[in-house]
Design a protein around this motif. Structure first.
Motif, short mmCIF file in Angstrom:
data_model
loop_
_atom_site.label_atom_id
_atom_site.label_comp_id
_atom_site.label_asym_id
_atom_site.label_seq_id
_atom_site.Cartn_x
_atom_site.Cartn_y
_atom_site.Cartn_z
N THR A 10 0.66 -1.17 0.11
CA THR A 10 0.16 0.03 0.19
C THR A 10 0.81 1.26 0.05
N HIS A 11 2.23 1.18 0.47
CA HIS A 11 2.82 2.52 0.67
C HIS A 11 3.41 3.04 -0.73
N GLY A 24 -4.03 6.66 -2.84
CA GLY A 24 -4.93 6.72 -1.59
C GLY A 24 -5.98 5.72 -1.80
N SER A 27 -6.27 2.01 -0.53
CA SER A 27 -6.36 1.79 0.85
C SER A 27 -7.84 2.29 1.35
N HIS A 28 -8.09 2.08 2.92
CA HIS A 28 -8.97 2.61 3.47
C HIS A 28 -8.92 3.94 3.23
N THR A 58 -7.16 5.89 6.19
CA THR A 58 -5.68 5.64 6.45
C THR A 58 -5.15 5.75 5.25
N PRO A 59 -4.88 6.82 4.78
CA PRO A 59 -4.15 7.39 3.42
C PRO A 59 -2.74 7.33 3.61
N PRO A 60 -1.87 6.97 2.35
CA PRO A 60 -0.60 6.76 1.90
C PRO A 60 -0.15 8.18 2.51
N HIS A 98 -0.19 5.77 6.39
CA HIS A 98 -1.28 5.05 6.61
C HIS A 98 -1.58 5.33 7.98
#
Length: 469
Positions: free
Chosen positions: A27-28, A32, A35-36, A39-41, A44
């Protein structure tokens, strides 16, 4: 036609597969919306002030919706066979307790929980945990007396308890009932309370709706200091297993139970006079496929980018277009599509009306808009899969969804408790570091790991090794 609603299996399979996918992508290195929303990059970090939803935020509600949709097939059929309400309640509580044990057991034996950094001991213990789950949740395929099956199951539970209590964990952690997989724990609560509510209202949907209104009133009233609603909301006799706050997910499970009733009504009323093969119904299905997909994708886009006015306008246009398609009299599977579309349209609009409330739609903390929007989109997804799986009978192309949906417990843990530990033992897991360089490779990692998990699940489903509670 099928004696099983493949669309429901496919929806459950989609939910469990995307649940695994969302946990295995890198995810990193991804944008964005991968992801949820909360919990954005890049870090997160959880931000409860961020409104919006992504495709990842549909995974859990779709699974809850599928759980509710299975009630008429599991509970309803047992009631028709003569099982008393007391026996059905007992089975619901038993299932919830088993799922709670499952949530606690698997959480204690993820390799990263057992040691840091992970080592051969943690990988072998994870694989042992996976092996113990088979006699715990499946019926041994050997001819033996019923008491022998029960003894094997109890022995597996006993070994699991001993392992949890005696195993040493990373960072000085010790065994705790409070340390459990929150997703499975929520499912356990829904298995108990959702099932019990359905047992006493299976012949009256209005009772379910009335209970949901009472539940909404208690949740909203719980913010009043020193009120009885706050006392009810905060009371829990088993804090490691139950919290009143978990019951809010009934706003997804109960609409799912109505969708399941629609499916069962269609399957019971299949007749030779069904006009589903007519040119009119074929044209209807061809139009509904893109319509449902666009409704789901555009609402995700509009709510995530906060284009609320445009999203509402386009949604209204699409829903009116869908309503127009059902103006002609329908029967058979087209009547099922009409019911699913109408229910989904209402819940979706209800959710969009709730969107400004609670500072925008959010998965965590979950808002009423989130419950209604995701339930509405789940109806649309089930409609889409009904066309693909049960009408056009695209069996081969959807087999991976259906077979995963028929064995979701294995699909959920096979990657973490078997595939990755085995990959580490044989020395190929370090190769995964190459997938952390860019977004395409980060997503490809998730696809590969999820694909292997799906193949493993399909294998166990093929040989009829099902985990059941």
């Amino acid at each position: 036609m099928n004696n099983r609603a493949l669309a429901l299996d496919a929806l459950r399979g989609y939910a469990i597969i995307t649940m695994v996918l969302s946990a295995t992508i890198v995810t990193h290195v991804l944008p964005g919306w991968m992801s949820h929303a909360q919990t954005p990059p890049p870090d997160h970090a959880f931000n409860p002030m961020l409104p919006g939803i992504t495709w990842v935020d549909l995974v859990f509600p779709f699974f809850l919706f599928a759980m509710g949709a299975a009630f008429p097939f599991s509970i309803g059929k047992r009631a028709e066979k003569g099982d008393s309400k007391l026996k059905l309640v007992y089975e619901a509580i038993k299932r919830g307790v088993q799922l709670t044990f499952f949530a606690i057991f698997i959480q204690h034996f993820y390799p990263y929980v057992l040691s840091s950094p992970q080592d051969i001991r943690s990988w072998l213990l994870a694989i042992l945990c996976f092996a113990i789950l088979f006699p715990m949740f499946m019926r041994i395929p050997l001819k033996m007396p019923e008491w022998a099956h029960t003894c094997i199951k109890l022995l597996a539970y006993g070994v699991a308890v001993i392992l949890m209590v005696t195993t040493s964990y990373a960072d000085g952690r010790t065994f705790s009932l409070y340390f459990s997989n929150v997703i499975i724990l929520l499912l356990a609560n829904m298995a108990i309370f959702g099932s019990i509510l359905y047992i006493f209202s299976m012949h009256n949907r209005w009772i379910r709706m009335g209970v949901l209104l009472l539940l909404m009133a208690i949740i909203l009233g719980s913010t009043a200091e020193n009120s009885w609603t706050q006392a009810v909301f905060n009371y829990t006799p088993l804090p490691w297993m139950y919290r009143f706050d978990y019951l809010k997910y009934l706003f997804i499970v109960i609409p799912g139970s109505i969708a399941g009733e629609y499916l069962m009504e269609w399957m019971k009323n299949l007749k030779d006079t069904d006009h589903s093969d007519s040119l009119q119904y074929r044209k209807l299905s061809i139009v509904l496929v893109p319509l449902t997909i666009v409704l789901i994708i555009f609402n995700l886009y509009g709510l995530y980018t906060r284009m609320l006015a445009i999203n509402l306008s386009v949604t209204l246009i699409l829903l009116l277009a869908g309503k127009y398609l059902f103006l002609r009299p329908t029967d058979g599977i087209a009547l099922l599509w009409k019911k699913l579309f109408n229910a989904g349209a209402y819940l979706l609009l209800l959710g969009l009306c709730f969107e400004p409330f609670q500072e925008g739609i959010k998965k965590d903390p979950a808002t009423f808009s989130y419950f209604f929007v995701t339930s509405g989109l789940a109806f649309m997804a089930l409609l889409f899969l009904s066309i693909v799986c049960d009408y056009f009978r695209c069996v081969r192309s959807t087999r991976f969804l259906v077979m995963s949906g028929q064995n979701p417990m294995i699909a959920y843990v096979v990657g973490d408790l078997f595939i990755l530990p085995l990959a580490n033992i044989v020395g190929i897991a370090p190769l995964l570091s190459y997938f952390q360089q860019n977004a395409w490779l980060g997503f490809l990692q998730g696809v590969i790991l999820t694909g292997i998990s799906v193949l493993a699940t399909m294998f166990f489903t093929k040989i009829k090794w099902f985990w059941r509670t």
